[in-house]
Design an enzyme around this catalytic site. Structure first.
Site, PDB file in Angstrom:
ATOM      1  N   GLU A 133       6.059 -22.078   8.806  1.00  0.00           N
ATOM      2  CA  GLU A 133       6.421 -20.898  10.045  1.00  0.00           C
ATOM      3  C   GLU A 133       7.555 -21.659  10.982  1.00  0.00           C
ATOM      4  OE1 GLU A 133       3.316 -21.170  13.722  1.00  0.00           O
ATOM      5  OE2 GLU A 133       2.508 -20.447  11.560  1.00  0.00           O
ATOM      6  N   GLU A 136       0.892  -1.355   0.037  1.00  0.00           N
ATOM      7  CA  GLU A 136       0.059   0.219   0.097  1.00  0.00           C
ATOM      8  C   GLU A 136       0.748   0.967  -0.021  1.00  0.00           C
ATOM      9  OE1 GLU A 136      -2.657  -0.288   3.412  1.00  0.00           O
ATOM     10  OE2 GLU A 136      -4.156  -1.462   2.003  1.00  0.00           O
TER      11      GLU A 136
END
Length: 295
Positions: free
Chosen positions: A110, A79
């Protein structure tokens, strides 16, 4: 047991709630996310202060996370270009499991600390880079592996976690603890833990961009619109900042490829687009300084 993994004592019969009560339980619980970010405000301010000289010297923002935390890092990174014209190559994101993990969970990714270190090292970090490491637990192996590689490279390491005393915040240069406590649905850190991370990242990156002269007053003036909606926004911002009428503002925006900063300086000082760009360059991109001290 981690705070984020505890069962909430407030909603032990959540599955029996009437729908209005169920929705209210989720909404009210989110207020704790705001409180957690408020409590971390001093650490966020310290993070911006530490990051600013490195980024001003050409460093990159590198986001690292797994699962929800990693996806929130990706979101903040992508963004920055449409909002502040921040170069895409200077806002990078690493997500455990790779790009496909943005859409489909990659089980076990992870837990791979060496892969986190390798992925971070693959970006060839240096001392000007700022690495934002995100993990609700504060102990995700992939993120801790990336932290070790980032520290070895001399990068500034900012650790975001939702549990006090987490290894991530303890080992980072600046630890930012967002203590959101137990979730309405036990262990679901996509709820208020994720909300707090989103707010903290938004606060950090937005404050950093303000300090990098991407904002004039409270107007988003380094916008480079890429669609009709954003071109209308650029026009509205230019008119608000200068008082110019729509036709005049639109004409100058067209001359400068709809770069709001340039249009504002050109209109307010009566300069050509080339002169306005030169004034902004001399003022290190600050609209305010360009207006006060035109070259």
């Amino acid at each position: 047991m981690l705070n984020t993994e505890q069962a909430s004592s407030l909603h032990t019969e959540l599955d029996l709630y009437a729908l209005p009560e169920l929705v209210d339980a989720f909404v009210q619980d989110q207020l704790q996310a705001v409180q957690a970010v408020q409590a971390a405000a001093p650490q966020l301010a310290a993070a911006v202060a530490a990051a600013l000289p490195r980024i001003a010297a050409g460093g990159r923002l590198i986001y690292v996370g797994a699962g929800t935390s990693g996806r929130l890092g990706v979101l903040d990174s992508v963004e920055l270009y449409p909002t502040f014209s921040w170069p895409q190559e200077r806002a990078l994101a690493l997500l455990a499991g790779g790009r496909s993990a943005m859409f489909v969970a990659v089980e076990g990714a992870e837990d791979d600390g060496p892969q986190g270190a390798a992925d971070l090292a693959g970006l060839q970090p240096d001392a000007n880079d700022v690495v934002l490491l995100l993990a609700a637990s504060g102990a995700t192996p992939y993120v801790l592996g990336a932290l070790r590689a980032a520290r070895a490279a001399g990068a500034l390491c900012l650790g975001f976690a939702n549990n006090p005393g987490a290894p991530l915040t303890a080992q980072a240069d600046i630890g930012i603890t967002l203590d959101t406590g137990a979730e309405v649905i036990s262990g679901s850190t996509r709820l208020k833990a994720g909300s707090a991370q989103k707010m903290a990242l938004n606060t950090f990156s937005s404050a950093l961009m303000v300090r990098l002269n991407k904002v004039y007053g409270n107007l988003m003036v380094d916008l480079r619109p890429s669609n009709a909606k954003l071109r209308q926004r650029a026009l509205a911002l230019t008119m608000r900042a200068t008082g110019a009428d729509p036709l005049r503002a639109a004409a100058v925006l067209a001359q400068c490829e709809h770069h709001v900063k340039v249009a504002i300086v050109a209109l307010k000082l009566g300069l050509t687009v080339a002169q306005a760009r030169a004034a902004l360059d001399a003022a290190q991109g600050s609209v305010r300084q360009a207006l006060q001290h035109p070259s």
